[in-house]
Design an enzyme around this catalytic site. Structure first.
Site, PDB file in Angstrom:
ATOM      1  N   THR A   1       0.867  -1.182   0.000  1.00 54.46           N
ATOM      2  CA  THR A   1       0.000   0.000   0.000  1.00 54.46           C
ATOM      3  C   THR A   1       0.901   1.229   0.000  1.00 54.46           C
ATOM      4  OG1 THR A   1      -0.108   0.362   2.403  1.00 54.46           O
ATOM      5  CG2 THR A   1      -1.581  -1.325   1.480  1.00 54.46           C
ATOM      6  N   CYS A   2       0.288   2.410   0.028  1.00 56.65           N
ATOM      7  CA  CYS A   2       1.106   3.626   0.027  1.00 56.65           C
ATOM      8  C   CYS A   2       1.898   3.767   1.334  1.00 56.65           C
ATOM      9  CB  CYS A   2       0.237   4.865  -0.196  1.00 56.65           C
ATOM     10  SG  CYS A   2      -1.101   5.039   0.998  1.00 56.65           S
TER      11      CYS A   2
ATOM     12  N   GLN B   1      -7.498  -3.880   1.884  1.00 57.93           N
ATOM     13  CA  GLN B   1      -6.218  -4.035   1.185  1.00 57.93           C
ATOM     14  C   GLN B   1      -5.566  -5.385   1.517  1.00 57.93           C
ATOM     15  OE1 GLN B   1      -4.656  -0.386   2.808  1.00 57.93           O
ATOM     16  NE2 GLN B   1      -4.952   0.739   0.904  1.00 57.93           N
TER      17      GLN B   1
ATOM     18  N   ALA C   1     -13.833  21.938  -5.085  1.00 54.94           N
ATOM     19  CA  ALA C   1     -13.757  20.634  -5.757  1.00 54.94           C
ATOM     20  C   ALA C   1     -12.375  20.012  -5.589  1.00 54.94           C
ATOM     21  CB  ALA C   1     -14.079  20.798  -7.242  1.00 54.94           C
TER      22      ALA C   1
ATOM     23  N   THR D   1     -10.114  17.483  -0.437  1.00 52.65           N
ATOM     24  CA  THR D   1     -10.939  17.340   0.772  1.00 52.65           C
ATOM     25  C   THR D   1     -12.408  17.216   0.416  1.00 52.65           C
ATOM     26  OG1 THR D   1      -9.338  18.621   2.059  1.00 52.65           O
ATOM     27  CG2 THR D   1     -11.538  18.379   2.994  1.00 52.65           C
ATOM     28  N   ILE D   2     -12.878  18.052  -0.506  1.00 47.34           N
ATOM     29  CA  ILE D   2     -14.284  17.989  -0.921  1.00 47.34           C
ATOM     30  C   ILE D   2     -14.574  16.663  -1.627  1.00 47.34           C
ATOM     31  CG2 ILE D   2     -15.942  18.954  -2.582  1.00 47.34           C
ATOM     32  CD1 ILE D   2     -15.868  20.491   0.010  1.00 47.34           C
TER      33      ILE D   2
END
EC number: 1.2.1.70
Length: 418
Positions: A49-50, A119, A189, A192-193
């Protein structure tokens, strides 16, 4: 066979190193094939994963963690001296416990986050697809998923919002009974949104309006979440439709003012409106909070909720850790019992092979006309000598080396001290 985990994560390695040893889908396929065909590894799963890269495997007798670490370094063309300081190693019960902690979110950057379990499940599914898992590792992961479910059921470790986006949505769910009946206006946009929109969508929100300075960026969100797109100047026209307004832009000045909200409330006949301003500087004038039926929360309000929730998760983590300790110990008991069964079976097979070999020789001797009493005596002597040979050597060696405890165990095992 031995259980082994080697890996790096967000606490042990830099982003740069984590990127170097991450497994893309193409690399993962090649890596799983190499693990499957290895003479040293019986079974393995790769979690990438990251925030972490980990290899869970069952290695054959005599194989150390160094073998797997060397393989990881060579596979990604990373110098061993670069990789080693960031590597952690877990063996046997520590390996079992580590996997369970990871899947329960106890080892995550955000304590208790639920995404890691998905994951882990995908990593296991990928390994199964490539026929890289069997036996103990397969059983371990199946048990791990049950433990993660138990932790989620018996604790509330994942039940408190610890991100601004999630906290904003949690607040909306607490104030409005059903988001499926509410209209939400998102201002901005950005990332976070986008997270807010995902959480709202997961919560059943059906009516979403996205207002942004550029329509192109907003259109991406609109297509993903079936939302209506408007420009920032169109907000006053659409504001009366919105029950919930969540704003996060980079505007240096407020976008929604007290007068705009006052007009919207009149058109709504003073139905309540929730405003969540997660922008810095603020997108919504603080004076909006002075209006009846308008409830304004700032990023500072959300942070206090998040701080409280983090503390709550830490409390829940104590119970989760206890469950993991209990379950990992139980799994090791299963492994030991399995090892005993295998040893007993092997011992019986060896003894039976001795018996058959000596019996066949005795039958041949009888068929050739030898004295039956002599043949039977020889059979019993040879069988006795073969059966006591291994424990006799073991006792002699233990006595020679001064291994008193080992000698006591052997005596008990063969019934001398019963």
């Amino acid at each position: 066979m031995s259980l082994l985990v080697i890996g790096i994560n967000h606490t042990s390695a830099s982003v740069d190193l984590r990127e170097k040893v991450a497994f893309s889908p193409e690399k993962l396929t090649k890596a799983l094939d190499e693990l499957k065909n290895s003479d040293a590894i019986q079974s393995g799963v790769i979690l990438s994963t990251c925030n972490r890269t980990e290899i869970y495997c069952e290695v054959k007798h005599g194989i150390s963690s160094g073998y797997v670490i060397n393989w990881l370094a060579e596979f990604h063309h990373v110098a061993l001296e670069t990789l080693m300081p960031s590597i952690y190693i877990h063996e046997e019960q520590a390996a079992v416990k580590h996997l369970m902690r990871v899947s329960c979110g106890l080892d995550s950057l955000v304590l208790g986050e639920p995404q890691i379990l998905g994951q882990v499940k995908k990593a296991f599914a990928d390994a199964r697809e490539h026929n890289a898992v069997e036996g103990t590792i397969e059983k371990l992961f199946q048990q791990d998923f049950s433990v993660a479910k138990r932790v989620r059921t018996e604790t509330n470790i994942g039940g408190n919002a610890v991100s601004v986006a999630y906290a904003a949505c949690t607040l909306a769910r607490q104030i409005f009974e059903s988001l499926s009946d509410s209209t939400v206006l998102l201002v901005g946009a950005g990332e976070t949104i986008e997270l807010v929109a995902k959480h709202l969508d997961d919560s059943g929100c059906k009516r979403l309006i996205v207002a942004n300075r550029t329509r192109e960026r907003a259109m991406g969100l609109a297509e993903q979440f079936n939302a209506e797109v408007i420009s920032l100047p169109e907000i006053p026209e659409h504001l009366p439709k919105a029950d919930i307004i969540i704003s996060s832009t980079a505007s240096p000045l407020p976008i929604i003012g007290k007068g705009m909200v006052e007009s919207a409330l009149k058109l709504r006949k003073h139905q309540p409106m929730l405003f969540v301003d997660i922008a810095v500087p603020r997108d919504i004038e603080g004076e909006v909070a002075e209006l009846n039926d308008a409830y304004l929360y700032s990023v500072d309000d959300l942070q206090s909720i998040i701080d409280h929730n983090i503390e709550q998760r830490k409390i829940e983590a104590i119970q989760a850790e206890a469950i993991v300790s209990e379950e990992s110990a139980e799994f090791m008991t299963w492994i030991r019992s399995r090892q005993a069964v295998n040893s007993i079976r092997q011992y019986r097979e060896n003894s039976e092979a001795m018996r058959i070999e000596l019996l066949q020789k005795s039958m041949q001797a009888l068929a050739s006309g030898q004295n039956p009493e002599k043949v039977l005596a020889e059979l019993s002597n040879k069988l006795t000598n073969k059966l006591i040979h291994a424990p006799t050597l073991a006792m002699q060696q233990a006595a020679k080396n001064g291994e008193t405890e080992k000698l006591t165990v052997i005596r008990t095992t063969i019934g001398l001290d019963n």
